[in-house]
Design a protein around this motif. Structure first.
Motif, PDB file in Angstrom:
ATOM      1  N   GLN A  73      12.791   3.522   6.696  1.00 40.67           N
ATOM      2  CA  GLN A  73      12.925   3.116   8.199  1.00 40.67           C
ATOM      3  C   GLN A  73      12.101   4.075   8.860  1.00 40.67           C
ATOM      4  N   VAL A  74      11.387   3.476  10.221  1.00 43.33           N
ATOM      5  CA  VAL A  74      10.939   4.592  11.374  1.00 43.33           C
ATOM      6  C   VAL A  74      12.312   4.647  12.518  1.00 43.33           C
TER       7      VAL A  74
ATOM      8  N   ILE B  22       0.666  -1.092   0.106  1.00 46.41           N
ATOM      9  CA  ILE B  22       0.126  -0.028  -0.101  1.00 46.41           C
ATOM     10  C   ILE B  22       0.440   1.246  -0.386  1.00 46.41           C
ATOM     11  N   GLY B  23       0.589   2.909   0.419  1.00 41.60           N
ATOM     12  CA  GLY B  23       1.492   3.804   0.263  1.00 41.60           C
ATOM     13  C   GLY B  23       1.770   4.426   1.682  1.00 41.60           C
ATOM     14  N   ALA B  24       1.430   3.719   2.678  1.00 39.49           N
ATOM     15  CA  ALA B  24       2.137   4.272   3.486  1.00 39.49           C
ATOM     16  C   ALA B  24       3.228   2.871   4.701  1.00 39.49           C
TER      17      ALA B  24
ATOM     18  N   ALA C 178       4.107   0.346  11.699  1.00 37.51           N
ATOM     19  CA  ALA C 178       5.647   0.184  12.030  1.00 37.51           C
ATOM     20  C   ALA C 178       5.087   1.102  13.930  1.00 37.51           C
ATOM     21  N   ASP C 179       5.272   2.153  14.042  1.00 32.34           N
ATOM     22  CA  ASP C 179       4.346   2.691  15.400  1.00 32.34           C
ATOM     23  C   ASP C 179       4.388   2.299  16.390  1.00 32.34           C
TER      24      ASP C 179
ATOM     25  N   VAL D  70       8.066  10.043   4.465  1.00 28.75           N
ATOM     26  CA  VAL D  70       6.517   8.764   5.018  1.00 28.75           C
ATOM     27  C   VAL D  70       7.311   8.241   6.173  1.00 28.75           C
ATOM     28  N   GLY D  71       8.756   8.427   6.851  1.00 27.98           N
ATOM     29  CA  GLY D  71       8.776   7.743   7.943  1.00 27.98           C
ATOM     30  C   GLY D  71       8.319   8.711   9.322  1.00 27.98           C
TER      31      GLY D  71
END
Length: 405
Positions: free
Chosen positions: A119-120, A83-85, A90-91, A361-362
């Motif tokens: 990456q986050v 998908i887009g994000a 992840a958070d 985006v991260g």
């Protein structure tokens, strides 16, 4: 397609696993739906892995992000989502890391700046699946009639736009700052002015001096001079700008690879050059990536990782990129495309990828910030608009969104 909501668990024999993948549709008709791509890929994979089944449901971009969110909210995560994000998931600690899944070889093959964007807080959760960059498209016929050449600087772009307007061109430069994809056009211009959405450490700086100067120039030198066409930029959507280019009504606009096919179908002779900057070609261009991620809930890391190694093989990455006029996300596929004559049309975009900059985006706040940009940025260049005021307003929203994380 209707997704089968429910646990993606053990089926058949005790060693058999069914993996559920929700994916976005990159096709523009039933004939080239992404469902066909996935069906072919899965058939090949399952023939070599009889103990694993992969169930793929493809949704339009209008629905796919929402569909995955609904499944997650219902506690029925798929094994994988394309998908887009990815940052929100992840958070919330819902995703496997790329280290958990991919082989060392496959992970090392991912294009470095795309992998970094996945990456986050320094850990990669999002695996790039598709990428594109932007170039300035121009109508060769209209340029010839006006006796002009493609611009390399902002001043040259304005000069060309004036010459096109004098020839009666409807949109000398199409500036789509409407709600469909204003965040993309905005970022392309911010980068060309030496700025961007964030600074070097990822902190929002939307109202920086360079960004304000960029929008002052857009307003004063293009929009207020009547060089952006009859539709106010804040009401012009990208799809409408692309359609106008295909009709021969646009002299110049920023475009991604799919515009080549749209224009060619209508017989428009077009050229492509890097985005002009303040005093020469822009040093950075905008890149866009879509993402593959894997949810931890069903516990199929080994099977998911093995399947993704297959997905990210050079052959499969190339097949997808060629089918949908997108850029490969792996180094090996990029090298193969660069050296293959049948991919010559995509090479100018591919050449821009190493110097491209992606949305932040991260940052889990990015979705909220992008929505505000889409809604408000058009006001910056409106007749009574204030670039500094609009950018300060968006920056305030971005700072609050970031602090709330």
């Amino acid at each position: 397609m209707t997704a089968v909501l429910g646990g993606c668990g053990v089926t058949g024999g005790s060693g058999d696993v069914t993996l559920k993948l929700i994916a976005a549709d990159y096709g523009d008709s039933a004939a080239n739906s992404s469902q066909k791509y996935w069906d072919h890929l899965v058939e090949e994979y399952e023939s070599k892995h009889p103990d694993v089944k992969v169930d793929v449901s493809v949704y339009s971009w209008n629905d796919v992000d929402r569909k995955v969110k609904e499944m997650v909210d219902a506690g029925q995560e798929p094994d994988m989502a394309q998908i887009g994000a990815y940052a929100d998931y992840a958070d919330k600690d819902l995703l496997y890391t790329a280290d958990d899944l991919l082989s060392i070889t496959a992970q090392a093959d991912l294009a470095s700046q795309l992998a970094t964007a996945g990456q986050v807080k320094g850990v990669q959760y999002g695996m790039p699946f598709a990428a594109s960059t932007r170039l300035l498209f121009y109508n060769k016929t209209l340029f010839k009639q006006a006796g002009i050449t493609p611009p390399k600087t902002w001043d040259e772009l304005a000069d060309d736009a004036r010459a096109l307007k004098a020839q009666g061109v409807k949109y000398p430069y199409a500036l789509p700052l409407g709600p469909e994809e204003a965040q993309a056009e905005t970022m392309q211009w911010l980068l060309s002015g030496g700025g961007g959405y964030t600074d070097d450490v990822g902190t929002y700086g939307i109202d920086s001096a360079k960004n304000v100067a960029t929008f002052d120039w857009l307003k004063d030198d293009l929009v207020d001079k009547g060089l952006t066409g009859p539709v106010a930029p804040g009401r012009l959507n990208r799809a409408d700008a692309f359609a106008a280019f295909a009709k021969g009504d646009v002299g110049m606009l920023n475009g991604h690879p799919s515009l080549m096919k749209i224009a060619a179908k209508k017989g428009v002779k077009y050229g492509m050059v890097p985005m002009p900057g303040v005093d020469g070609e822009s040093r950075n261009t905008m890149g866009v990536a879509d993402w593959m991620m894997a949810f931890k809930k069903n516990g199929h890391a080994k099977q998911v990782g093995d399947f993704l190694d297959f997905v990210y093989s050079t052959k499969n990455v190339l097949a997808f990129s060629r089918e949908y006029d997108l850029l490969p996300v792996t180094t090996s596929a990029s090298e193969a495309m660069s050296n293959d004559k049948r991919d010559a049309d995509l090479k100018p975009f591919l050449d821009q990828l190493p110097v491209s900059e992606l949305y932040p985006v991260g940052n889990t706040s990015w979705a909220q910030v992008a929505a505000v940009v889409k809604k408000e940025i058009g006001e910056a260049v409106a007749p009574n608009g204030s670039p500094a005021g609009t950018l300060a307003q968006i920056q305030s929203t971005a700072a609050m969104a970031e602090n709330a994380q």
